[in-house]
Write a protein that holds these residues in place. Structure first.
Motif, PDB file in Angstrom:
ATOM      1  N   LEU A 189      38.800  48.930 101.895  1.00 48.92           N
ATOM      2  CA  LEU A 189      38.457  50.323 101.624  1.00 48.92           C
ATOM      3  C   LEU A 189      36.977  50.451 101.289  1.00 48.92           C
ATOM      4  O   LEU A 189      36.323  51.407 101.717  1.00 48.92           O
ATOM      5  N   PHE A 190      36.445  49.498 100.532  1.00 50.37           N
ATOM      6  CA  PHE A 190      35.016  49.507 100.211  1.00 50.37           C
ATOM      7  C   PHE A 190      34.179  49.573 101.483  1.00 50.37           C
ATOM      8  O   PHE A 190      33.276  50.403 101.607  1.00 50.37           O
ATOM      9  N   GLU A 191      34.482  48.713 102.447  1.00 50.12           N
ATOM     10  CA  GLU A 191      33.695  48.681 103.686  1.00 50.12           C
ATOM     11  C   GLU A 191      33.833  49.991 104.458  1.00 50.12           C
ATOM     12  O   GLU A 191      32.865  50.490 105.043  1.00 50.12           O
ATOM     13  N   ARG A 192      35.027  50.585 104.461  1.00 46.22           N
ATOM     14  CA  ARG A 192      35.211  51.864 105.141  1.00 46.22           C
ATOM     15  C   ARG A 192      34.360  52.954 104.500  1.00 46.22           C
ATOM     16  O   ARG A 192      33.700  53.744 105.188  1.00 46.22           O
ATOM     17  N   LEU A 193      34.368  52.997 103.174  1.00 45.68           N
ATOM     18  CA  LEU A 193      33.629  54.052 102.490  1.00 45.68           C
ATOM     19  C   LEU A 193      32.125  53.876 102.633  1.00 45.68           C
ATOM     20  O   LEU A 193      31.398  54.862 102.774  1.00 45.68           O
ATOM     21  N   VAL A 194      31.664  52.652 102.597  1.00 47.71           N
ATOM     22  CA  VAL A 194      30.226  52.419 102.797  1.00 47.71           C
ATOM     23  C   VAL A 194      29.768  53.022 104.120  1.00 47.71           C
ATOM     24  O   VAL A 194      28.718  53.657 104.207  1.00 47.71           O
ATOM     25  N   GLY A 195      30.595  52.859 105.162  1.00 48.44           N
ATOM     26  CA  GLY A 195      30.188  53.301 106.488  1.00 48.44           C
ATOM     27  C   GLY A 195      30.490  54.744 106.819  1.00 48.44           C
ATOM     28  O   GLY A 195      29.848  55.309 107.717  1.00 48.44           O
ATOM     29  N   HIS A 196      31.440  55.380 106.114  1.00 49.25           N
ATOM     30  CA  HIS A 196      31.895  56.703 106.531  1.00 49.25           C
ATOM     31  C   HIS A 196      31.610  57.829 105.543  1.00 49.25           C
ATOM     32  O   HIS A 196      31.716  58.996 105.908  1.00 49.25           O
ATOM     33  N   VAL A 197      31.264  57.504 104.317  1.00 50.04           N
ATOM     34  CA  VAL A 197      30.946  58.546 103.336  1.00 50.04           C
ATOM     35  C   VAL A 197      29.492  58.985 103.519  1.00 50.04           C
ATOM     36  O   VAL A 197      28.610  58.145 103.673  1.00 50.04           O
ATOM     37  N   PRO A 198      29.210  60.291 103.515  1.00 46.17           N
ATOM     38  CA  PRO A 198      27.820  60.773 103.651  1.00 46.17           C
ATOM     39  C   PRO A 198      27.061  60.660 102.329  1.00 46.17           C
ATOM     40  O   PRO A 198      26.813  61.641 101.627  1.00 46.17           O
ATOM     41  N   TRP A 199      26.686  59.452 101.979  1.00 46.69           N
ATOM     42  CA  TRP A 199      26.002  59.197 100.715  1.00 46.69           C
ATOM     43  C   TRP A 199      24.645  59.892 100.680  1.00 46.69           C
ATOM     44  O   TRP A 199      23.969  60.008 101.697  1.00 46.69           O
ATOM     45  N   TYR A 200      24.243  60.303  99.489  1.00 55.79           N
ATOM     46  CA  TYR A 200      22.901  60.861  99.315  1.00 55.79           C
ATOM     47  C   TYR A 200      22.416  60.529  97.905  1.00 55.79           C
ATOM     48  O   TYR A 200      23.193  60.196  97.017  1.00 55.79           O
ATOM     49  N   ALA A 201      21.109  60.617  97.721  1.00 54.24           N
ATOM     50  CA  ALA A 201      20.496  60.339  96.419  1.00 54.24           C
ATOM     51  C   ALA A 201      20.184  61.655  95.725  1.00 54.24           C
ATOM     52  O   ALA A 201      19.490  62.504  96.298  1.00 54.24           O
ATOM     53  N   GLU A 202      20.738  61.826  94.527  1.00 50.80           N
ATOM     54  CA  GLU A 202      20.369  62.978  93.719  1.00 50.80           C
ATOM     55  C   GLU A 202      18.969  62.764  93.153  1.00 50.80           C
ATOM     56  O   GLU A 202      18.518  61.630  92.990  1.00 50.80           O
ATOM     57  N   ARG A 203      18.314  63.864  92.825  1.00 49.08           N
ATOM     58  CA  ARG A 203      16.977  63.790  92.229  1.00 49.08           C
ATOM     59  C   ARG A 203      16.982  64.579  90.928  1.00 49.08           C
ATOM     60  O   ARG A 203      17.723  65.535  90.780  1.00 49.08           O
ATOM     61  N   ARG A 204      16.148  64.158  89.993  1.00 48.88           N
ATOM     62  CA  ARG A 204      16.077  64.847  88.703  1.00 48.88           C
ATOM     63  C   ARG A 204      14.660  64.813  88.161  1.00 48.88           C
ATOM     64  O   ARG A 204      13.851  63.955  88.534  1.00 48.88           O
ATOM     65  N   GLN A 205      14.386  65.775  87.279  1.00 51.01           N
ATOM     66  CA  GLN A 205      13.076  65.844  86.633  1.00 51.01           C
ATOM     67  C   GLN A 205      13.002  64.804  85.535  1.00 51.01           C
ATOM     68  O   GLN A 205      13.898  64.698  84.688  1.00 51.01           O
ATOM     69  N   MET A 206      11.953  64.013  85.532  1.00 48.71           N
ATOM     70  CA  MET A 206      11.696  63.070  84.451  1.00 48.71           C
ATOM     71  C   MET A 206      10.234  63.206  84.053  1.00 48.71           C
ATOM     72  O   MET A 206       9.334  62.786  84.787  1.00 48.71           O
ATOM     73  N   TYR A 207      10.024  63.842  82.924  1.00 47.28           N
ATOM     74  CA  TYR A 207       8.685  64.146  82.446  1.00 47.28           C
ATOM     75  C   TYR A 207       7.969  65.012  83.472  1.00 47.28           C
ATOM     76  O   TYR A 207       8.389  66.118  83.761  1.00 47.28           O
ATOM     77  N   ASP A 208       6.911  64.525  84.088  1.00 49.97           N
ATOM     78  CA  ASP A 208       6.129  65.368  84.990  1.00 49.97           C
ATOM     79  C   ASP A 208       6.364  65.046  86.464  1.00 49.97           C
ATOM     80  O   ASP A 208       5.576  65.410  87.326  1.00 49.97           O
ATOM     81  N   ARG A 209       7.461  64.374  86.782  1.00 49.60           N
ATOM     82  CA  ARG A 209       7.708  64.034  88.177  1.00 49.60           C
ATOM     83  C   ARG A 209       9.198  64.086  88.491  1.00 49.60           C
ATOM     84  O   ARG A 209      10.040  64.096  87.584  1.00 49.60           O
TER      85      ARG A 209
END
Length: 205
Positions: A46-66
């Protein structure tokens, strides 16, 4: 690091075991955790299936001035959105059947976090930024290499450590999301990748 498959899990397909073997630990202030090692066999498949088929994305957040990337990849499946593998639908149904009478409602959403290596992590938090309720549950199935999930009383205190991976289940219930916090800390040790699959009721995140 690539995932090192478990030598003890050679199942030909992802399969769920019974939930009757869960072990509950009472915490403080009405919080508790249930743990069931190896609830899902065939977890590496299942791990291998999810790695290849889930539309992963990186969230972004404010940390100090960037703006910085959150140190893990994520994906969230709202209600009625098809899940990427049938065994996840089966898991949600099994969790609802087992915990529904105590929870008072079904599990409805699935969130996922992909920890690619020891640099990926999640800081101390409780899943209480959505609908605030006294008692709720968050169920997590861990796939891939074991990583430490820590729990501690909100505001600080001695932590409890669970090493979770290869199909292990942990359910945090009662007041756990309000009175306790959990985290997956960074580690300098060489560790393989892990996926956390989180099942939640409506409005809890």
């Amino acid at each position: 690091m690539a995932l090192q498959a478990s030598l003890f899990d050679q199942a030909e397909a992802p399969t769920l075991g019974p939930l009757t073997r869960v072990r509950r630990t009472e915490l403080t202030d009405g919080a508790w955790v249930d743990v069931l090692p190896g609830w899902l066999t065939g977890a590496d498949l299942l791990f291998e299936r999810l790695v290849g088929h889930v539309p992963w994305y990186a969230e972004r957040r404010q940390m100090y001035d960037r703006i910085v990337d959150v140190p893990r990849l994520v994906c969230f499946y709202r209600e009625q959105v098809p899940l990427p593998d049938p065994v996840l639908d089966q898991a949600m149904a099994a969790l609802t059947e087992h915990y529904g009478p105590e929870l008072g409602e079904p599990f409805r959403t699935v969130g996922m976090c992909y920890y690619r290596d020891g640099h990926d992590s999640v800081a101390w938090h409780g899943d209480n930024s959505g609908r605030l309720v006294d008692n709720t549950m968050v169920a997590i199935v861990s796939l891939g290499a074991p990583r430490a999930l820590l729990l501690r009383p909100r505001g600080g205190g001695e932590s409890i450590r669970h090493m979770l991976g290869h199909g292990d289940l942990i359910v945090m219930g009662g007041t756990c999301q309000r009175t306790w916090e959990h985290s997956v800390p960074k580690t300098a040790r060489p560790v393989g990748p892990r996926i956390s699959v989180q099942f939640r009721p409506r409005g809890v995140h």
